[in-house]
Design a protein around this motif. Structure first.
Motif, PDB file in Angstrom:
ATOM      1  N   HIS A  35       0.850  -1.196   0.000  1.00 49.76           N
ATOM      2  CA  HIS A  35       0.000   0.000   0.000  1.00 49.76           C
ATOM      3  C   HIS A  35       0.886   1.246   0.000  1.00 49.76           C
ATOM      4  O   HIS A  35       0.909   2.001   0.980  1.00 49.76           O
ATOM      5  CB  HIS A  35      -0.910   0.012   1.234  1.00 49.76           C
ATOM      6  N   PRO A  36       1.625   1.488  -1.076  1.00 43.49           N
ATOM      7  CA  PRO A  36       2.613   2.573  -1.081  1.00 43.49           C
ATOM      8  C   PRO A  36       2.023   3.963  -0.868  1.00 43.49           C
ATOM      9  O   PRO A  36       2.725   4.863  -0.408  1.00 43.49           O
ATOM     10  CB  PRO A  36       3.273   2.461  -2.452  1.00 43.49           C
ATOM     11  N   ASP A  37       0.744   4.146  -1.151  1.00 46.09           N
ATOM     12  CA  ASP A  37       0.133   5.461  -0.967  1.00 46.09           C
ATOM     13  C   ASP A  37      -0.427   5.667   0.436  1.00 46.09           C
ATOM     14  O   ASP A  37      -0.822   6.780   0.782  1.00 46.09           O
ATOM     15  CB  ASP A  37      -0.990   5.670  -1.985  1.00 46.09           C
ATOM     16  N   ALA A  38      -0.466   4.611   1.223  1.00 48.14           N
ATOM     17  CA  ALA A  38      -1.025   4.712   2.577  1.00 48.14           C
ATOM     18  C   ALA A  38      -0.074   5.468   3.499  1.00 48.14           C
ATOM     19  O   ALA A  38       1.148   5.371   3.378  1.00 48.14           O
ATOM     20  CB  ALA A  38      -1.286   3.324   3.143  1.00 48.14           C
ATOM     21  N   GLU A  39      -0.661   6.214   4.404  1.00 47.17           N
ATOM     22  CA  GLU A  39       0.133   6.941   5.387  1.00 47.17           C
ATOM     23  C   GLU A  39       0.629   5.959   6.449  1.00 47.17           C
ATOM     24  O   GLU A  39      -0.144   5.157   6.970  1.00 47.17           O
ATOM     25  CB  GLU A  39      -0.727   8.022   6.041  1.00 47.17           C
ATOM     26  N   VAL A  40       1.893   6.037   6.766  1.00 48.19           N
ATOM     27  CA  VAL A  40       2.489   5.140   7.768  1.00 48.19           C
ATOM     28  C   VAL A  40       2.277   5.760   9.147  1.00 48.19           C
ATOM     29  O   VAL A  40       2.710   6.891   9.389  1.00 48.19           O
ATOM     30  CB  VAL A  40       3.997   4.929   7.499  1.00 48.19           C
ATOM     31  N   PRO A  41       1.600   5.050  10.043  1.00 49.29           N
ATOM     32  CA  PRO A  41       1.388   5.598  11.384  1.00 49.29           C
ATOM     33  C   PRO A  41       2.690   5.600  12.179  1.00 49.29           C
ATOM     34  O   PRO A  41       3.608   4.835  11.891  1.00 49.29           O
ATOM     35  CB  PRO A  41       0.380   4.627  12.010  1.00 49.29           C
ATOM     36  N   THR A  42       2.742   6.454  13.183  1.00 52.43           N
ATOM     37  CA  THR A  42       3.889   6.418  14.074  1.00 52.43           C
ATOM     38  C   THR A  42       3.822   5.125  14.870  1.00 52.43           C
ATOM     39  O   THR A  42       2.774   4.466  14.926  1.00 52.43           O
ATOM     40  CB  THR A  42       3.886   7.603  15.054  1.00 52.43           C
ATOM     41  N   GLU A  43       4.917   4.774  15.497  1.00 50.78           N
ATOM     42  CA  GLU A  43       4.910   3.541  16.286  1.00 50.78           C
ATOM     43  C   GLU A  43       3.901   3.640  17.423  1.00 50.78           C
ATOM     44  O   GLU A  43       3.203   2.683  17.740  1.00 50.78           O
ATOM     45  CB  GLU A  43       6.304   3.250  16.825  1.00 50.78           C
ATOM     46  N   ARG A  44       3.787   4.800  18.015  1.00 51.06           N
ATOM     47  CA  ARG A  44       2.825   5.001  19.101  1.00 51.06           C
ATOM     48  C   ARG A  44       1.389   4.808  18.604  1.00 51.06           C
ATOM     49  O   ARG A  44       0.571   4.164  19.261  1.00 51.06           O
ATOM     50  CB  ARG A  44       3.015   6.391  19.692  1.00 51.06           C
ATOM     51  N   GLU A  45       1.083   5.378  17.440  1.00 47.73           N
ATOM     52  CA  GLU A  45      -0.261   5.221  16.865  1.00 47.73           C
ATOM     53  C   GLU A  45      -0.551   3.760  16.549  1.00 47.73           C
ATOM     54  O   GLU A  45      -1.668   3.283  16.757  1.00 47.73           O
ATOM     55  CB  GLU A  45      -0.392   6.054  15.590  1.00 47.73           C
ATOM     56  N   TYR A  46       0.467   3.050  16.038  1.00 46.78           N
ATOM     57  CA  TYR A  46       0.304   1.636  15.712  1.00 46.78           C
ATOM     58  C   TYR A  46      -0.081   0.834  16.945  1.00 46.78           C
ATOM     59  O   TYR A  46      -1.045   0.069  16.922  1.00 46.78           O
ATOM     60  CB  TYR A  46       1.600   1.093  15.105  1.00 46.78           C
ATOM     61  N   TRP A  47       0.673   0.991  18.035  1.00 47.32           N
ATOM     62  CA  TRP A  47       0.406   0.210  19.240  1.00 47.32           C
ATOM     63  C   TRP A  47      -0.928   0.604  19.874  1.00 47.32           C
ATOM     64  O   TRP A  47      -1.652  -0.253  20.382  1.00 47.32           O
ATOM     65  CB  TRP A  47       1.539   0.352  20.241  1.00 47.32           C
TER      66      TRP A  47
END
Length: 63
Positions: A35-47
């Motif tokens: 998903h190259p166009d998707a925004e990558v969440p920060t590690e904090r947002e991910y967890w």
């Protein structure tokens, strides 16, 4: 001595894998690859999102 250090590193990596230490980096790799166009969440947002899902769906977690 090198074998002992190698065994300790392997055990440390394996333990980290069980605890989920590598999950965020694998998720980022997945996003960038699939998903190259998707925004990558920060590690904090991910967890935060990961545990929010576990709270709303208790069957999603192991313990």
């Amino acid at each position: 001595m090198n074998r002992v250090v190698g065994a300790v590193r392997t055990a440390w990596w394996w333990t980290g894998s069980l605890m989920g230490d590598h999950d965020y980096s694998r998720y980022v790799e997945h996003l960038r690859r699939n998903h190259p166009d998707a925004e990558v969440p920060t590690e904090r947002e991910y967890w935060k999102a990961r545990y929010a899902d576990a709270d709303t769906n208790p069957g999603a977690r192991c313990c």
